[in-house]
Design an enzyme around this catalytic site. Sequence first.
Site, PDB file in Angstrom:
ATOM      1  N   ARG A   1      -1.639  -3.155  -8.125  1.00  0.00           N
ATOM      2  CA  ARG A   1      -0.911  -3.660  -6.968  1.00  0.00           C
ATOM      3  C   ARG A   1      -1.822  -4.426  -6.014  1.00  0.00           C
ATOM      4  O   ARG A   1      -1.399  -5.359  -5.354  1.00  0.00           O
ATOM      5  CB  ARG A   1      -0.238  -2.484  -6.239  1.00  0.00           C
ATOM      6  CG  ARG A   1       0.494  -2.869  -4.966  1.00  0.00           C
ATOM      7  CD  ARG A   1       1.698  -3.716  -5.324  1.00  0.00           C
ATOM      8  NE  ARG A   1       2.389  -4.247  -4.164  1.00  0.00           N
ATOM      9  CZ  ARG A   1       2.061  -5.376  -3.533  1.00  0.00           C
ATOM     10  NH1 ARG A   1       1.019  -6.072  -3.916  1.00  0.00           N
ATOM     11  NH2 ARG A   1       2.776  -5.798  -2.506  1.00  0.00           N
ATOM     12  N   TYR A   2      -3.087  -3.973  -5.902  1.00  0.00           N
ATOM     13  CA  TYR A   2      -4.047  -4.574  -4.978  1.00  0.00           C
ATOM     14  C   TYR A   2      -5.174  -5.206  -5.777  1.00  0.00           C
ATOM     15  O   TYR A   2      -5.477  -4.754  -6.880  1.00  0.00           O
ATOM     16  CB  TYR A   2      -4.601  -3.508  -4.024  1.00  0.00           C
ATOM     17  CG  TYR A   2      -3.517  -2.755  -3.290  1.00  0.00           C
ATOM     18  CD1 TYR A   2      -2.837  -3.344  -2.234  1.00  0.00           C
ATOM     19  CD2 TYR A   2      -3.139  -1.470  -3.686  1.00  0.00           C
ATOM     20  CE1 TYR A   2      -1.820  -2.667  -1.576  1.00  0.00           C
ATOM     21  CE2 TYR A   2      -2.128  -0.789  -3.033  1.00  0.00           C
ATOM     22  CZ  TYR A   2      -1.467  -1.395  -1.976  1.00  0.00           C
ATOM     23  OH  TYR A   2      -0.458  -0.734  -1.335  1.00  0.00           O
TER      24      TYR A   2
ATOM     25  N   ARG B   1      -8.348  -2.611  -6.886  1.00  0.00           N
ATOM     26  CA  ARG B   1      -8.204  -1.255  -7.402  1.00  0.00           C
ATOM     27  C   ARG B   1      -6.925  -1.098  -8.206  1.00  0.00           C
ATOM     28  O   ARG B   1      -5.934  -1.774  -7.929  1.00  0.00           O
ATOM     29  CB  ARG B   1      -8.261  -0.217  -6.274  1.00  0.00           C
ATOM     30  CG  ARG B   1      -7.242  -0.451  -5.153  1.00  0.00           C
ATOM     31  CD  ARG B   1      -7.842   0.058  -3.839  1.00  0.00           C
ATOM     32  NE  ARG B   1      -6.900   0.124  -2.735  1.00  0.00           N
ATOM     33  CZ  ARG B   1      -6.600  -0.925  -1.947  1.00  0.00           C
ATOM     34  NH1 ARG B   1      -7.102  -2.122  -2.191  1.00  0.00           N
ATOM     35  NH2 ARG B   1      -5.760  -0.768  -0.936  1.00  0.00           N
TER      36      ARG B   1
ATOM     37  N   CYS C   1       1.879  18.649 -14.138  1.00  0.00           N
ATOM     38  CA  CYS C   1       1.345  19.016 -12.834  1.00  0.00           C
ATOM     39  C   CYS C   1       1.312  20.533 -12.765  1.00  0.00           C
ATOM     40  O   CYS C   1       2.076  21.200 -13.473  1.00  0.00           O
ATOM     41  CB  CYS C   1       2.241  18.438 -11.735  1.00  0.00           C
ATOM     42  SG  CYS C   1       1.583  18.670 -10.072  1.00  0.00           S
TER      43      CYS C   1
ATOM     44  N   CYS D   1       6.107  19.295  -6.802  1.00  0.00           N
ATOM     45  CA  CYS D   1       6.613  19.361  -5.431  1.00  0.00           C
ATOM     46  C   CYS D   1       8.066  18.898  -5.375  1.00  0.00           C
ATOM     47  O   CYS D   1       8.463  17.984  -6.085  1.00  0.00           O
ATOM     48  CB  CYS D   1       5.792  18.451  -4.525  1.00  0.00           C
ATOM     49  SG  CYS D   1       4.037  18.822  -4.561  1.00  0.00           S
TER      50      CYS D   1
ATOM     51  N   CYS E   1       8.178  15.091  -4.701  1.00  0.00           N
ATOM     52  CA  CYS E   1       7.363  14.211  -5.547  1.00  0.00           C
ATOM     53  C   CYS E   1       7.967  12.804  -5.550  1.00  0.00           C
ATOM     54  O   CYS E   1       9.185  12.641  -5.666  1.00  0.00           O
ATOM     55  CB  CYS E   1       7.328  14.769  -6.970  1.00  0.00           C
ATOM     56  SG  CYS E   1       6.338  13.765  -8.108  1.00  0.00           S
TER      57      CYS E   1
ATOM     58  N   ARG F   1       7.113  10.563  -7.805  1.00  0.00           N
ATOM     59  CA  ARG F   1       7.193  10.099  -9.198  1.00  0.00           C
ATOM     60  C   ARG F   1       8.048  11.048 -10.035  1.00  0.00           C
ATOM     61  O   ARG F   1       7.734  11.328 -11.180  1.00  0.00           O
ATOM     62  CB  ARG F   1       5.790   9.967  -9.811  1.00  0.00           C
ATOM     63  CG  ARG F   1       4.968   8.829  -9.238  1.00  0.00           C
ATOM     64  CD  ARG F   1       3.893   8.321 -10.210  1.00  0.00           C
ATOM     65  NE  ARG F   1       3.058   7.323  -9.573  1.00  0.00           N
ATOM     66  CZ  ARG F   1       1.794   7.523  -9.183  1.00  0.00           C
ATOM     67  NH1 ARG F   1       1.198   8.687  -9.403  1.00  0.00           N
ATOM     68  NH2 ARG F   1       1.104   6.558  -8.601  1.00  0.00           N
TER      69      ARG F   1
ATOM     70  N   ASP G   1       8.182   9.190   0.804  1.00  0.00           N
ATOM     71  CA  ASP G   1       8.897   8.118   0.104  1.00  0.00           C
ATOM     72  C   ASP G   1      10.336   8.539  -0.178  1.00  0.00           C
ATOM     73  O   ASP G   1      10.612   9.700  -0.463  1.00  0.00           O
ATOM     74  CB  ASP G   1       8.205   7.806  -1.234  1.00  0.00           C
ATOM     75  CG  ASP G   1       6.817   7.242  -1.015  1.00  0.00           C
ATOM     76  OD1 ASP G   1       6.678   6.350  -0.176  1.00  0.00           O
ATOM     77  OD2 ASP G   1       5.874   7.721  -1.689  1.00  0.00           O
TER      78      ASP G   1
ATOM     79  N   ASP H   1       4.562   3.631   2.130  1.00  0.00           N
ATOM     80  CA  ASP H   1       4.739   2.555   1.164  1.00  0.00           C
ATOM     81  C   ASP H   1       6.062   1.872   1.411  1.00  0.00           C
ATOM     82  O   ASP H   1       7.100   2.531   1.544  1.00  0.00           O
ATOM     83  CB  ASP H   1       4.703   3.125  -0.256  1.00  0.00           C
ATOM     84  CG  ASP H   1       3.296   3.113  -0.810  1.00  0.00           C
ATOM     85  OD1 ASP H   1       2.875   2.068  -1.321  1.00  0.00           O
ATOM     86  OD2 ASP H   1       2.604   4.149  -0.696  1.00  0.00           O
TER      87      ASP H   1
ATOM     88  N   LYS I   1       1.297  -0.442   0.686  1.00  0.00           N
ATOM     89  CA  LYS I   1       1.063   0.488   1.797  1.00  0.00           C
ATOM     90  C   LYS I   1       0.928  -0.276   3.106  1.00  0.00           C
ATOM     91  O   LYS I   1       0.288  -1.314   3.146  1.00  0.00           O
ATOM     92  CB  LYS I   1      -0.261   1.229   1.566  1.00  0.00           C
ATOM     93  CG  LYS I   1      -0.132   2.409   0.647  1.00  0.00           C
ATOM     94  CD  LYS I   1      -1.413   3.222   0.635  1.00  0.00           C
ATOM     95  CE  LYS I   1      -1.309   4.293  -0.413  1.00  0.00           C
ATOM     96  NZ  LYS I   1      -1.235   3.709  -1.784  1.00  0.00           N
TER      97      LYS I   1
HETATM   98  C1  LIG Z   1      -1.986   4.068  -2.791  1.00  0.00           C
HETATM   99  C2  LIG Z   1      -2.302   3.145  -3.843  1.00  0.00           C
HETATM  100  C3  LIG Z   1      -3.625   2.722  -4.051  1.00  0.00           C
HETATM  101  C4  LIG Z   1      -4.777   3.208  -3.207  1.00  0.00           C
HETATM  102  O1  LIG Z   1      -4.681   2.729  -1.914  1.00  0.00           O
HETATM  103  P1  LIG Z   1      -5.825   3.064  -0.865  1.00  0.00           P
HETATM  104  O2  LIG Z   1      -5.335   2.477   0.426  1.00  0.00           O
HETATM  105  O3  LIG Z   1      -7.086   2.444  -1.365  1.00  0.00           O
HETATM  106  O4  LIG Z   1      -5.967   4.547  -0.794  1.00  0.00           O
HETATM  107  C5  LIG Z   1      -3.862   1.817  -5.064  1.00  0.00           C
HETATM  108  N1  LIG Z   1      -2.867   1.337  -5.837  1.00  0.00           N
HETATM  109  C6  LIG Z   1      -1.591   1.725  -5.650  1.00  0.00           C
HETATM  110  C7  LIG Z   1      -0.544   1.152  -6.543  1.00  0.00           C
HETATM  111  C8  LIG Z   1      -1.265   2.638  -4.671  1.00  0.00           C
HETATM  112  O5  LIG Z   1       0.017   3.027  -4.498  1.00  0.00           O
END
Ligand SMILES: *Cc1c(COP(=O)(O)O)cnc(C)c1O
Length: 307
Positions: free
Chosen positions: A55-56, A59, A68, A72, A75, A77, A232, A269, A276
């Site tokens: 998504r980013y 990372r 799990c 929860c 949850c 997911r 969420d 989110d 986020k």
């Molecule tokens: C939460 C999340 C992350 C990590 O986000 P950080 O702000 O670095 O903690 C990375 N990818 C996805 C898809 C996420 O939902």
Amino acid sequence: MKDAKDFLNGYLASLIHKRGISSQFVLSFEDFYKNGFNDPLSEENFTKKKGLIHRYPDRVVLTVTNRCFAYCRFCFRKKNWQDFEGFDLDGAVEYIDRHKTIREVLISGGDPLTLSDEGLKRILSKLNSIKHIRFLRIGTRVFSSNPSKINKNFTDMLKNYKPIWIAAHINHPDEITNDFKKAVSCVLNAGIPVISQSVLLKGINDNVKILEKLFCKLVEVGVKPYYLFGCDYALANGVFRVPIEQALDIMNRLRGKISGLCVPTFAFDLQEGGGKVVIEPDRIVKRKGRVYIIRNFEGKEFEYIDV
Ligand SMILES: *Cc1c(COP(=O)(O)O)cnc(C)c1O
């Protein structure tokens, strides 16, 4: 009659008399009311290989299991409880290898610590061999749900890889038992930092007193509160959601009251995959050129002269 042991693991069942535990894990009739989204973060749209969410730019998330120790009620997911199709480790490694902007892999699930040590090692070694991956993060609920999984053998194993950060999911001070503390110490003694992520949950932790206790106790045992998430709108989660306005009021009170070390960032989110966002209590009352009128944690207004 059904016993707590019929639906919870032994550790959680032994804590079931605590309200902070039962409220998170024991189902109520509301849990069968199917409000909410199947995939509230639209993770499906960002899934590049089976289990790999990108998504980013820097990372990725790798969901390595749907199992799990806890399950929860809130949850996000829940769809994976039934639909999980596994993950494609070789495909993920190949994808990450081709995308040089990726610096971090967040290993998530389910709970990755439900895997055998061998299973986790296999994943860590493959990720470790990618040159541009600089550090790893493991998201887990194990400290709260099965702390005896953590021992020196396990943490020694984790030392063999690039720097690892562990993100512990925890929502209530009742989760901080002696076993929890022992497991955290074991990880910290291996030189692995532990941060926390919590969810703001109606009827469970949606008040300043409980969160103050939770976050300050975490710092006391060496865990840095990282995120407090809005809940969420996943399947059956409507009952747990706290209005943003109330969340910001709680954050403002915490900010004025407790050490900055103990205050996490409030984030949630966006639905439909917006990602986020961090929202802070409103500080800027107005601005006139270089002069800002700013509201402090007590609600008092001050003039601040900018550059
Ligand atoms: C939460 C999340 C992350 C990590 O986000 P950080 O702000 O670095 O903690 C990375 N990818 C996805 C898809 C996420 O939902």
